[in-house]
Design a protein around this motif. Structure first.
Motif, PDB file in Angstrom:
ATOM      1  N   VAL A 110       0.837  -1.199   0.000  1.00 22.51           N
ATOM      2  CA  VAL A 110       0.000   0.000   0.000  1.00 22.51           C
ATOM      3  C   VAL A 110       0.875   1.253   0.000  1.00 22.51           C
ATOM      4  O   VAL A 110       0.621   2.206  -0.753  1.00 22.51           O
ATOM      5  CB  VAL A 110      -0.972  -0.003   1.200  1.00 22.51           C
ATOM      6  CG1 VAL A 110      -1.709   1.329   1.298  1.00 22.51           C
ATOM      7  CG2 VAL A 110      -1.973  -1.142   1.061  1.00 22.51           C
ATOM      8  N   SER A 111       1.928   1.250   0.811  1.00 20.59           N
ATOM      9  CA  SER A 111       2.818   2.415   0.854  1.00 20.59           C
ATOM     10  C   SER A 111       3.471   2.657  -0.497  1.00 20.59           C
ATOM     11  O   SER A 111       3.508   3.791  -1.001  1.00 20.59           O
ATOM     12  CB  SER A 111       3.897   2.211   1.923  1.00 20.59           C
ATOM     13  OG  SER A 111       3.334   2.178   3.208  1.00 20.59           O
ATOM     14  N   GLY A 112       3.985   1.591  -1.110  1.00 23.09           N
ATOM     15  CA  GLY A 112       4.641   1.736  -2.395  1.00 23.09           C
ATOM     16  C   GLY A 112       3.705   2.207  -3.490  1.00 23.09           C
ATOM     17  O   GLY A 112       4.057   3.071  -4.313  1.00 23.09           O
ATOM     18  N   LEU A 113       2.501   1.655  -3.509  1.00 23.05           N
ATOM     19  CA  LEU A 113       1.527   2.039  -4.539  1.00 23.05           C
ATOM     20  C   LEU A 113       1.052   3.477  -4.340  1.00 23.05           C
ATOM     21  O   LEU A 113       0.898   4.232  -5.306  1.00 23.05           O
ATOM     22  CB  LEU A 113       0.347   1.071  -4.519  1.00 23.05           C
ATOM     23  CG  LEU A 113       0.652  -0.348  -5.007  1.00 23.05           C
ATOM     24  CD1 LEU A 113      -0.479  -1.299  -4.637  1.00 23.05           C
ATOM     25  CD2 LEU A 113       0.888  -0.360  -6.518  1.00 23.05           C
ATOM     26  N   GLU A 114       0.798   3.866  -3.089  1.00 24.41           N
ATOM     27  CA  GLU A 114       0.353   5.237  -2.826  1.00 24.41           C
ATOM     28  C   GLU A 114       1.457   6.240  -3.160  1.00 24.41           C
ATOM     29  O   GLU A 114       1.169   7.334  -3.674  1.00 24.41           O
ATOM     30  CB  GLU A 114      -0.099   5.367  -1.372  1.00 24.41           C
ATOM     31  CG  GLU A 114      -1.425   4.667  -1.098  1.00 24.41           C
ATOM     32  CD  GLU A 114      -1.893   4.820   0.336  1.00 24.41           C
ATOM     33  OE1 GLU A 114      -3.076   4.578   0.593  1.00 24.41           O
ATOM     34  OE2 GLU A 114      -1.055   5.169   1.217  1.00 24.41           O
ATOM     35  N   GLN A 115       2.691   5.892  -2.889  1.00 17.73           N
ATOM     36  CA  GLN A 115       3.802   6.780  -3.264  1.00 17.73           C
ATOM     37  C   GLN A 115       3.891   6.932  -4.779  1.00 17.73           C
ATOM     38  O   GLN A 115       4.382   7.944  -5.277  1.00 17.73           O
ATOM     39  CB  GLN A 115       5.108   6.231  -2.706  1.00 17.73           C
ATOM     40  CG  GLN A 115       5.245   6.387  -1.198  1.00 17.73           C
ATOM     41  CD  GLN A 115       6.441   5.638  -0.633  1.00 17.73           C
ATOM     42  OE1 GLN A 115       7.305   5.186  -1.385  1.00 17.73           O
ATOM     43  NE2 GLN A 115       6.487   5.508   0.688  1.00 17.73           N
ATOM     44  N   ASP A 116       3.388   5.935  -5.492  1.00 15.55           N
ATOM     45  CA  ASP A 116       3.351   5.983  -6.951  1.00 15.55           C
ATOM     46  C   ASP A 116       2.111   6.717  -7.481  1.00 15.55           C
ATOM     47  O   ASP A 116       1.878   6.744  -8.687  1.00 15.55           O
ATOM     48  CB  ASP A 116       3.349   4.546  -7.501  1.00 15.55           C
ATOM     49  CG  ASP A 116       4.598   4.256  -8.311  1.00 15.55           C
ATOM     50  OD1 ASP A 116       5.546   5.053  -8.249  1.00 15.55           O
ATOM     51  OD2 ASP A 116       4.622   3.240  -9.023  1.00 15.55           O
ATOM     52  N   GLY A 117       1.304   7.242  -6.572  1.00 15.24           N
ATOM     53  CA  GLY A 117       0.122   7.986  -6.978  1.00 15.24           C
ATOM     54  C   GLY A 117      -1.089   7.141  -7.285  1.00 15.24           C
ATOM     55  O   GLY A 117      -2.028   7.606  -7.936  1.00 15.24           O
ATOM     56  N   MET A 118      -1.092   5.891  -6.796  1.00 11.33           N
ATOM     57  CA  MET A 118      -2.216   4.995  -7.062  1.00 11.33           C
ATOM     58  C   MET A 118      -3.246   5.068  -5.932  1.00 11.33           C
ATOM     59  O   MET A 118      -2.913   5.297  -4.770  1.00 11.33           O
ATOM     60  CB  MET A 118      -1.723   3.554  -7.192  1.00 11.33           C
ATOM     61  CG  MET A 118      -0.653   3.337  -8.256  1.00 11.33           C
ATOM     62  SD  MET A 118      -1.271   3.558  -9.931  1.00 11.33           S
ATOM     63  CE  MET A 118      -2.299   2.104 -10.110  1.00 11.33           C
ATOM     64  N   ARG A 119      -4.496   4.863  -6.306  1.00  9.45           N
ATOM     65  CA  ARG A 119      -5.558   4.658  -5.317  1.00  9.45           C
ATOM     66  C   ARG A 119      -5.610   3.161  -5.016  1.00  9.45           C
ATOM     67  O   ARG A 119      -5.677   2.335  -5.932  1.00  9.45           O
ATOM     68  CB  ARG A 119      -6.902   5.116  -5.866  1.00  9.45           C
ATOM     69  CG  ARG A 119      -8.094   4.838  -4.951  1.00  9.45           C
ATOM     70  CD  ARG A 119      -9.403   5.052  -5.687  1.00  9.45           C
ATOM     71  NE  ARG A 119     -10.553   4.790  -4.844  1.00  9.45           N
ATOM     72  CZ  ARG A 119     -11.783   4.613  -5.305  1.00  9.45           C
ATOM     73  NH1 ARG A 119     -12.031   4.689  -6.606  1.00  9.45           N
ATOM     74  NH2 ARG A 119     -12.774   4.375  -4.478  1.00  9.45           N
ATOM     75  N   VAL A 120      -5.575   2.800  -3.731  1.00  8.18           N
ATOM     76  CA  VAL A 120      -5.475   1.389  -3.346  1.00  8.18           C
ATOM     77  C   VAL A 120      -6.729   0.971  -2.582  1.00  8.18           C
ATOM     78  O   VAL A 120      -7.094   1.599  -1.578  1.00  8.18           O
ATOM     79  CB  VAL A 120      -4.229   1.123  -2.477  1.00  8.18           C
ATOM     80  CG1 VAL A 120      -4.084  -0.378  -2.225  1.00  8.18           C
ATOM     81  CG2 VAL A 120      -2.980   1.666  -3.161  1.00  8.18           C
ATOM     82  N   LEU A 121      -7.371  -0.090  -3.058  1.00  8.97           N
ATOM     83  CA  LEU A 121      -8.542  -0.656  -2.401  1.00  8.97           C
ATOM     84  C   LEU A 121      -8.136  -1.897  -1.622  1.00  8.97           C
ATOM     85  O   LEU A 121      -7.484  -2.796  -2.173  1.00  8.97           O
ATOM     86  CB  LEU A 121      -9.613  -1.040  -3.434  1.00  8.97           C
ATOM     87  CG  LEU A 121     -10.068   0.042  -4.412  1.00  8.97           C
ATOM     88  CD1 LEU A 121     -11.126  -0.518  -5.364  1.00  8.97           C
ATOM     89  CD2 LEU A 121     -10.605   1.260  -3.661  1.00  8.97           C
TER      90      LEU A 121
END
Length: 757
Positions: free
Chosen positions: A711-722
């Motif tokens: 989740v941290s890596g994806l959010e740092q990439d600007g992704m919305r995570v479900l």
């Protein structure tokens, strides 16, 4: 003067809704009546326009604590000059749409009575009211009235009868209402089934302090109890129950005692003390007063607080934490019938604390974790079921979804409501299969659902699939396992997609006939495309590789090193050659892209676990060994076809083990490396598709370390995570995913062409 007919749907029976309506009527000067029927609550109300407007607004927004108002419909009627407001007799009917409440923890008012020597319910183990007590586990039908519960055989005494019929009393139409004069009775039996004299609670507490094992009848079945700090007794329970390593849950007397066992953040405290009272899995304190064998190989401990008067009385008398684990033998469903308990558990328990209120539906304790201040269900059962999961998309036709083979739940759905079942368990024996089929019949009767569509897994050998294929009265929809995982996450979040779906779990039958389990999907509710996956490797010995993770280590290490495999501790020549030969020839060695099997391989290579006694053990113990301060990550190549090379991660672990790197750093570098490689793969898919929303699902995402890194890596990439918050990410959530996929296909223009006759 105006008159209206009102229909209230939702969780409005057995929760004090009719007395609430009566009180509102008095407050707003409204005349008429209220009653229950199979559709929910019906009301006729007469009064001035302003009074009726206020009455309706309060009806929607000021409901009792346990009520859940889903829908209020109103139609005009002719005024008749009625005076006063009354509660009328419940009505039956063919169309059953009323919701049934989950079992609810004892409320503060009832606890106060339990402790009050002046109250006639002082120390009564079955005290309850409209705000608490048993519901789902005792309900046999609807409308929800006493005669449709397992309390039907207990005639009310005069005092309880007065409370039951008094709209001003909080026990008005509380169906399980009782007292020592007219309610169920508690008793204590020895292992031989003979009565033990004395007060049952006092005797039970004394026996637990002595190190004895007790079978204790709860809300949804029997538990096995033993003093948590008594090492010899805990070891005896493990041996008799044939449960070698799987952690036990612990009941603490109160929140302070729970806080002495585990580190509790605010959301964990809220869950522990709330009306649902699940087991909360939290980091164990180093000085927790429990035997090491309660949760071997784990940094966490599952803790719960008392949720029935019986548990409160026992915990208060014992005044120390005690193990309360499912009353069954290994791999069997929890026992819930008294005769069955005496037969099956007499070889395990030294005594039985039980009562004569029948349980209609078995329901295990629910299990949750907390992730970033939100609830993450692991097992959704007692306290949650049968509350619906409401979704934004209607089901065109009623659906029955059969779920998966392991950690099975089924789901019935109609309108915009899906009803995932209580935890059934692994469909591996007759008793569990019977619980599955009986549960389906009960849910369909309870909610008046006649399924027109049946969704099932693609695996032909799953018992849930065989059940579906034996049904010839219904349209069948096969749903791929990992698509169902991602659809479950979408439904959990009320989002229709499309998304980049990351489905990491143990095993699922793939559309190409191989065993998937580390999948990157482009998916919405109706369909999916497999865009990437973990590197497929053989499973030497087939299902034996699940029980013996060293076999997965053999497959990976052979792929990496061939005949030059280094002298790792896991490489035992007496067993290695045969496993490698199977992997190379493909004999009884199906290919799998499973993330769970990758965890198994690394766990074995790192020396954590090479043989398991329960599913997921190697991965759980590897997670428990992670050094949270380790920033390093094993690099993993990403092929042009978006294949994440898991063998690179195994190579990194093997080389570190050979170099003497501590297992804690090996475990951390593996978790970090898998998360980083997956984030890179998602980034590549974002660039190809433009999608910026990711759904994470599958049993591997019960791993808090991997979930946080992802989740941290994806959010740092600007992704919305479900992520999940209403149903489990594991196979317990599969049935909801299957149901919404079936509905989405039903809504498609060509749906009827794709559903076989």
């Amino acid at each position: 003067m105006r008159r209206i007919r009102v229909r209230v749907q939702g969780l409005v029976q057995g929760v004090g809704f009719r007395p609430f309506v009566c009180g509102l009527a008095g407050e707003y000067g409204v005349a008429g009546f209220v009653g229950n029927d199979s559709g929910g609550v019906f009301i006729e109300a007469e009064g001035l326009r302003a009074a009726l407007d206020g009455f309706l607004a309060a009806l929607r927004h000021q409901a009792p604590p346990l009520a859940m108002v889903e829908r209020v419909t109103v139609e005009a009627a002719e005024p008749i000059g009625e005076a006063g407001f009354r509660i009328v007799r419940s009505e039956g009917g063919a169309a059953r749409q009323a919701l049934v409440a989950p079992d609810t923890a004892t409320c503060a008012d009832c606890l106060a009575e339990l402790a009050d020597p002046a109250c006639r319910r002082y120390r009564h183990p079955f005290t309850n009211c409209t705000n608490c007590g048993p519901r789902f586990t005792i309900v046999t039908g609807v409308p929800y009235d006493r005669h449709t519960t397992t309390m039907a055989g207990f005639a009310l005494c005069a005092a309880c009868e007065r409370e039951y019929h008094d709209p001003r009393d909080r026990r008005f139409h509380a169906q399980p209402v009782c007292c020592p004069a007219c309610g169920p009775a508690l008793r204590m039996l020895g292992a031989d089934g003979l009565p033990v004299p004395g007060d049952p609670i006092t005797t039970a507490a004394a026996w637990l302090r002595q190190g004895r094992i007790l079978a204790i009848k709860g809300l949804g079945g029997y538990h096995l109890g033993v003093l948590a700090g008594h090492a010899r007794a805990v070891a005896a329970l493990r041996a008799r129950k044939r449960r070698e390593d799987r952690p036990f849950a612990v009941m603490a007397p109160d929140l302070t005692a729970a806080g002495a066992l585990v580190h509790l953040e605010p959301e964990a405290e809220r869950l522990l003390t709330g009306v649902r009272r699940p087991i909360v899995l939290a980091p164990r304190r180093a000085d927790a007063p429990v035997a090491e064998a309660v949760a071997p190989g784990s940094r966490d401990l599952g803790v719960m607080l008392p949720y029935t008067p019986l548990h409160h009385l026992l915990a208060d008398r014992l005044a120390r934490p005690f193990v309360l684990t499912s009353g069954n033998l290994s791999d069997e469903p929890v026992v819930f019938e008294d005769g069955d308990a005496l037969r099956r558990l007499s070889a395990v328990a030294d005594g039985f604390l039980l009562h004569d209120r029948p349980i209609h539906v078995r329901a295990d304790d629910s299990l949750v974790r907390v992730f970033r201040g939100r609830e993450l269900p692991i097992r959704r059962s007692r306290g949650y079921v049968p509350a619906p999961v409401t979704v934004p998309w209607p089901f065109p036709r009623p659906v029955l979804a059969c779920g998966a083979e392991l950690k099975n739940t089924f789901c019935v759905a109609e309108g915009v409501q899906a009803f995932p079942s209580h935890h059934i368990g692994d469909l591996e024996n007759y008793e569990t299969l019977r619980s599955f089929t009986d549960g389906i019949d009960h849910f369909c009767r309870l909610f008046g659902v006649r399924p027109a569509v049946l969704a099932h897994d693609l695996h032909p050998e799953y018992l849930s699939t065989k059940y579906a294929l034996d049904r010839h009265d219904i349209d069948l929809v096969g749903v791929q396992h990992h698509h169902a995982h991602i659809a479950s996450c979408l439904a959990d979040n009320g989002y229709g997609g499309p998304v980049i779906g990351v489905a990491f779990d143990g095993l699922g039958y793939g559309e190409d006939g191989t065993l998937w389990g580390g999948e990157l999907l482009i998916a919405d509710l109706a369909g999916f495309h497999r865009a990437g996956h973990l590197e497929p490797v053989p499973m030497p010995g087939g299902t034996a590789a699940i029980r013996q993770p060293w076999r997965m280590a053999a497959a990976y290490l052979d792929r990496i090193y061939g005949d030059a495999v280094p002298e790792l501790p896991i490489v035992r020549r007496d067993r290695w050659a045969a496993a490698v030969a199977l992997a190379r020839t493909g004999v009884n060695s199906p290919l799998t892209s499973s993330a769970g099997r990758l965890f198994d391989a690394v766990s074995a290579v790192a020396g954590v676990r090479d043989v398991v006694s329960y599913e997921g053990q190697a991965a759980a113990e590897l997670e428990a060994r992670v050094d949270p301060a380790e920033p390093g990550a094993y690099p993993a190549r990403l092929s042009d076809g978006l294949v994440i090379m898991g063998s690179d991660l195994v190579r990194g672990a093997a080389e570190d083990v050979l170099s003497g790197v501590p297992v804690e750093r090996v475990a951390a570098r593996f978790h970090n490396g898998l998360a980083a490689a997956t984030v890179l793969a998602v980034r590549a898919l974002r660039e190809r598709t433009g999608l910026r929303t990711v759904a994470l699902s599958g049993g591997v995402f019960q791993n808090m370390v991997l979930l946080e890194r992802m989740v941290s890596g994806l959010e740092q990439d600007g992704m919305r995570v479900l992520v999940h918050s209403r149903v489990p990410p594991g196979d317990g959530g599969i049935s909801l995913g299957q149901a919404v996929v079936a509905a989405a296909r039903d809504r498609s223009a060509d749906a009827r062409q794709r559903i076989p006759d």
